[in-house]
Each structure stands twice: as C-alpha cells, then as structure tokens.
Motif scaffolding. Sequence first.
Motif, short mmCIF file in Angstrom:
data_model
loop_
_atom_site.label_atom_id
_atom_site.label_comp_id
_atom_site.label_asym_id
_atom_site.label_seq_id
_atom_site.Cartn_x
_atom_site.Cartn_y
_atom_site.Cartn_z
N VAL A 1 0.88 -1.16 0.00
CA VAL A 1 0.00 0.00 0.00
C VAL A 1 0.92 1.21 0.00
O VAL A 1 1.64 1.45 0.96
N GLY A 2 0.93 1.93 -1.09
CA GLY A 2 1.88 3.02 -1.25
C GLY A 2 1.50 4.25 -0.44
O GLY A 2 0.38 4.37 0.05
N LEU A 3 2.45 5.17 -0.30
CA LEU A 3 2.17 6.43 0.40
C LEU A 3 1.12 7.23 -0.35
O LEU A 3 0.45 8.08 0.21
N ASP A 4 0.97 6.95 -1.65
CA ASP A 4 -0.04 7.63 -2.46
C ASP A 4 -1.38 6.91 -2.40
O ASP A 4 -2.27 7.17 -3.21
N ASP A 5 -1.52 5.94 -1.47
CA ASP A 5 -2.75 5.17 -1.26
C ASP A 5 -3.07 4.21 -2.38
O ASP A 5 -4.16 3.63 -2.41
#
Lengths: 312, 255
Positions: free
Chosen positions: A224-228
């Motif tokens: 799950v990336g920091l960019d959601d």
Amino acid sequence: MIIISEKNLQDFLEKTKKDFDFFDVGSQDGKPSFKKYFFPPEEEIFRLSDSRIGTAKVSKKFILFGLNLPQLEALTQLDEIMEKPNKDYFYFQRRKQSFVIGLVKEKIDVAPGGDIVLEDRGKGQYRVLVNTLKGKNLIKNYNNFFETVDEKKEKIPQIPEGSSLSEWSKSMRQILLDSELLANAVEWSHGHPIWDELAQKCLGCGICTYVCPLCHCFSIEDRVGLDDKCSRCRKWDACTLPNFSKIAGGHSFRPNLKERYYNWFYHKFVRAYREYGKSQCVGCGACKHNCPAKIDIQEVLSVILRDYRSNQ
Amino acid sequence: MIKDNNNKKPRVAIYDFTDCEGCEVKIVSLREKLLLLEKKVDIVNWRLGQERFESGPYDITIIEGTPITDYEIKLLKDLRENSKILIALGACAALAGIPAIMPEKDRKIWYEKIYSSQYHPKGVDALPLSAYVQVDFSIHGCPVDEDEIIRAIEDLLSGKTPRYHDYSVCFECKQAGNPCRITEENKPCLGPITQGGCKAICISGGSPCYGCFGIREEANIPALIKILEKITDKNEVERYLTMFHSRSKEINDHK
C-alpha cells in the motif's frame, strides 16, 4: 533448404534492431538466463487506485537472439511449466511479443525450440530452420536476406560431427538422458551424508536459482503506497532461502539449509520427472559456473547415482 | 504495526546519535516522496529537518547513529519508553557500524595520537541500539536506501510488520549484470551473506560488499569465511568482517 550468409545475417539483425527491441543472449555466456525477458525478476501484476484496477502494460515486440541448444530446450520446457495448471498470463504475453532466434553450432534435425534456429555451417553460411508460424512470417517479412537453395544442386558446407558444448555440458546431458533413474536416485538420497556436506559448503545465497533457466519459483508482495495506491507484484524467490517455505506464524516446512538444498534437487529431478516426464535441467552449467562455493551439480548427481546403483 | 489513532496521523520523531547524518540526508533526499510522507505522518521532532521539537510519547521513533555517550544512552532508553515503535536507521544504529570500527584495545593509542594525552574521552562504548533497548525494525545500509525507508514506513502505516529481505545482495548484483567478485575476479565480497535491498550499489560501482545491509537470516558465515580465506589472507578477511560487523554477534560467533 533456407540459408542466410554471414553478411546478410548481420544486415538482417541491423534491420530488425531498428524495427524491434533486440536482446542478444549469446554474448552473455554464464550470465543470468534469458528467462528474465519473459519472467522478470520483479513485475507489477496490478495496481488499485480509486477503485480502479490497472494491469501492467506489456512490452513492445522484441527479438531474443543467440540462444544455444540447452537454452532453446530450456525455453520449450519453461513454456510447458508456465502452461500448467493455468496459462501464466504475464509470461505468455511476453512470449507472444517475442521472436526467439536460436544459434547452434551443431547439426540438429529438429529445432528444439524458438521461432527460428540458425545452424552455423561455417564458411559464413547458416542453415535456417523454421520452427513456428511466427518464425515463418518473420522470414517472409525480411525475405530479401534469406535464400532458398536446393541442397542437391548447390554445395552447402556440412557441419562437422560433434558438439560445440563443453565437456561438462556433454557429460551432464548424458546423465540427464535417464531422468527416471535420476528421479529414483535423488529421492532415495534423502538422508545421504552428501546433503550434510553440501549444507556445510553452500552459502544459501540463491545464485543457482537466479541463473538457472528453469527455476521459476516466485513470491507475491502486496504494497500500500504512500499515495494510497495498492499494488501486487511478483518477485523471483528461491527455495534455498529461509522465507520461501515459511507459513503463517513463522513455521517453516524446511527449517534448515540442508532440507532446502535437498528440495532444490528434489524439485528439479523428482517432482519435475513425475509432473513432466523429464528433469528440470538442460545441462547448461550456469549454476556450477556462478556458484561462489564451487558446488558442481554434476558431481553431486554422480555421487548419488553411484551410491544408489550400488545399493540396489 | 501502527493502528489507526482515531484518524490522527501517527506522531513521528527522528533522532540522531553519533554518526555522519548521511542517513537523515537520505530522508531529505526522498524529495517529493517526503512531501507525500508528511501527508501521512506528523513529524513532530526532527532536529536536522525542521524547527519543531515536541516531546513524546511518539508513535514511531526513528533513530540514526550509535549511542556513544552516557547522555545518548540515557536518551535512547527514554525514547524507548516513550515510543510505540522504535526503528534503527542505518548501519551505525543497527550494527554500530563505522563508530565501532576501532578495536577497544587500540582506542587509547589513537586518542593520544589524534587528541593528545590531555584528552578525556566522553564515549562509553560503540554498540548498536539493540545492545540497550528493543529495536522493532532496522532500516539497513550505509547510507540507507530511499526505497527501503519508504518500504518500512509503508508497511507500518498499512498495519504490517516490516520484514527483512532474506535474499542476498547476489540477487540484485546478478540483476545489475556485474561480474561476480568471488567467482570471476577472485576478490573478497560479503554479498552472499548480506541482506539485499541495496541494489548492489557498491559492487556496481567497483567496490566490495562489506555487509552494511546486515547479515541475512540463516546465512552460512563459516562457509563464506573459508572461501574468503582462499582468496586473501586472514587479516584482510578480518578487515572485511569488522568494517561494519565488529559488534555483530552472528559474525563474532564464527571467529
């Protein structure tokens, strides 16, 4: 018979380099196998964002040039592996985009794999063996480089008897001919002292599995990336590494290097024989060539076979 | 690992002990990703990066450097008390690394040579954070790799426990297309026993692997030492093993 001269071959390659991506594996002797072109070390399978799913884009058409005899065999075998139980979508997308051109120095009656195989006849002449419809169409599109000759009327250099493969490869391929015996012997060898010796010697670095053209195990990683955005990717894994056989709660089916290293052999020679009728090894020597601990798969198998025979 | 704080952003502190601050510079060099990160977490205390020094408790405390002085050791223990999750950032914090390179017995000689005999050392010892407190995860490297910082934080924010790579540097070194130092160049290398994640940056640049990413799980250290001792002499092997690992139990158990 279709032939191509050395000069035409160079021109043909130059032309195709302009039209497609081009990778020459022949010049990478002993380097990681060609499998990365179809099954990359790390690939994103899909990405989720704002409740939309995007699948990874597939590469443009490419030419894979210069596979030798064991590599061509390996590719054919890898295709079989990736077909079961369900066709591997990503692998076959890339296979579809590829033209595989083999380059062998020995006389072959049937092309062991690839779309086109060039048989080096020496004196600047190559016999062209067409193996697939894709290969046939490729030649058709570039037909000014190829000639069709009548073997009986024109003198085409004959290929000398013998093989260009190393002595090691030749004897390894002899061993591989009786894959049933190998399967029985390797299965019997569980508990043989050779596995203790190897566990002392093996660094467990996994290089053998990375360079093997037929090792194909992978693991799946979700992020799950920091960019959601969520992504699922698959990565090469190696059965010699500790996490590969770990399950929930940290339990491991193969808790030490000895068990894991045996399993590498077991998969290649026992399970592969039962599932596909042959060993998952083509005798290319990449594992031996790249092993920092100088472990020689042929020596290991020879000891096992010797002791298995004398115990029967 | 971090549960939702009633939708409040996790409070993060970044501290440093004795070191070069290079790993913190790596956080700054996340650039656009640092801005993304700031949307997800509230960095409430970071001496190097901002003028905001809120006291604990913190949800995540990231510590760079080796605790050398009494002050640092006490601060470390306080931070542990006040942090849900404590992360070691870089080789100095995770392994003691470069500050521990000097053998204890030689320290006095060098104090005199460098600082004169009048010098009273303030340092107690050079040990990794884990010698004093429980460390929840180590982001390895000298310096750390940006992608590894992101990976650890992403995992924490999505409620996962970050995991160490079990694969070796060799995996990434092969992808980089480097000739193998051991098999092709007959030079020493700690790649086979070292955790991947560094993208084999040193070897790609022509330098050996000294193992700054930490020893891999279940690495066969004695087997590698045997191989290295065929390539070079014992002193040189010792130099490799003590570049970052003079305080690593895994290594010292095999000497």
